[in-house]
Design an enzyme around this catalytic site. Sequence first.
Site, short mmCIF file in Angstrom:
data_model
loop_
_atom_site.label_atom_id
_atom_site.label_comp_id
_atom_site.label_asym_id
_atom_site.label_seq_id
_atom_site.Cartn_x
_atom_site.Cartn_y
_atom_site.Cartn_z
N ASP A 55 -8.62 3.40 5.52
CA ASP A 55 -8.40 3.27 4.17
C ASP A 55 -7.05 2.76 3.69
O ASP A 55 -6.29 2.80 4.65
CB ASP A 55 -8.89 4.74 3.67
CG ASP A 55 -10.14 5.19 3.51
OD1 ASP A 55 -10.97 4.54 3.98
OD2 ASP A 55 -10.15 6.17 3.01
N ASP A 56 -7.20 2.14 2.40
CA ASP A 56 -5.65 2.29 1.74
C ASP A 56 -5.18 0.84 2.27
O ASP A 56 -4.10 0.45 1.29
CB ASP A 56 -4.69 3.49 1.93
CG ASP A 56 -5.14 4.50 1.38
OD1 ASP A 56 -6.25 4.69 0.85
OD2 ASP A 56 -4.51 5.75 1.90
N HIS A 110 -6.52 3.51 -6.75
CA HIS A 110 -6.44 4.92 -5.80
C HIS A 110 -6.61 6.27 -6.77
O HIS A 110 -5.94 7.09 -6.32
CB HIS A 110 -5.36 4.97 -4.70
CG HIS A 110 -5.90 5.95 -3.65
ND1 HIS A 110 -5.71 6.96 -3.50
CD2 HIS A 110 -6.48 5.54 -2.45
CE1 HIS A 110 -6.21 7.76 -2.57
NE2 HIS A 110 -6.72 6.57 -1.72
N HIS A 200 -6.09 5.60 8.52
CA HIS A 200 -5.63 4.75 7.61
C HIS A 200 -4.83 3.55 7.98
O HIS A 200 -4.15 3.63 8.85
CB HIS A 200 -4.81 5.67 6.64
CG HIS A 200 -5.43 6.63 5.85
ND1 HIS A 200 -5.92 8.01 6.42
CD2 HIS A 200 -5.65 6.76 4.48
CE1 HIS A 200 -6.40 8.71 5.69
NE2 HIS A 200 -6.39 7.88 4.34
#
Length: 238
Positions: A55-56, A110, A200
């Site tokens: 993620d991210d 987000h 991540h």
Amino acid sequence: MKKIVIQTCFFIWLIFHFSSITYAASSYYPLQTKYPDTMLYKLETNQKVIAFTFDDGPDTIYTPSILDVLKKHQVRATFFLMGVRVDKYPQIAKRIHNEGHVIGNHTYWHPQLTKTGAANMMWEINKTEKAIRSVIELETNLFRAPYGAITENMVKKLKEEGYLGIGWSIDSEDWRGLSKEEIKANVLNNLHAGSIVLMHSAGNVPGTEEALDELLTFLKKNGYEFVTVPEMWETIYK
């Protein structure tokens, strides 16, 4: 007599232990149970398959090194990208795609969607889709809510819009800035067939690269097959 008592106690512990594992594996994902055609947190299987997700990203600090590790092991993963970072680092997003990994939508800014609502969720999704499409001409139908925070109404909206909602069954907790050993322990202590692992590729994740490298080596030796999230869906609907 003492030996019999010990054996009996051990047998009772085994029953409790494995029944607890079965309960955990089948009861912790109510949205997947209620919306099996829209939500996926794990694959119900006895096969040693596992999906690594990140993620991210993208960023220029950790995403490239994670891609290097995946390339070293010839493993394809699933990256849930933030639109604002796709706009900022288009070449890294393009590299993720060019190296055969799957890209999913992780909103633009987000936000915690349970505080902002379904309409904001769709705004975030659409803005991120535009960012992704401008870089790699790809439309993704995979969505992961920030923090995994999503309501039933949002799940219904995802279904209406043709998206699949993706959660996870193992949280590496790498986002906490953990060491590689702590990250590995979080994954291996919760390992099961059909796992979706949350990691991540941006943020405070200094231990992720080395943990991933060692995890992939260990899991390969123990007979695990690495799959992407779409490959898990294909398994469900064969």
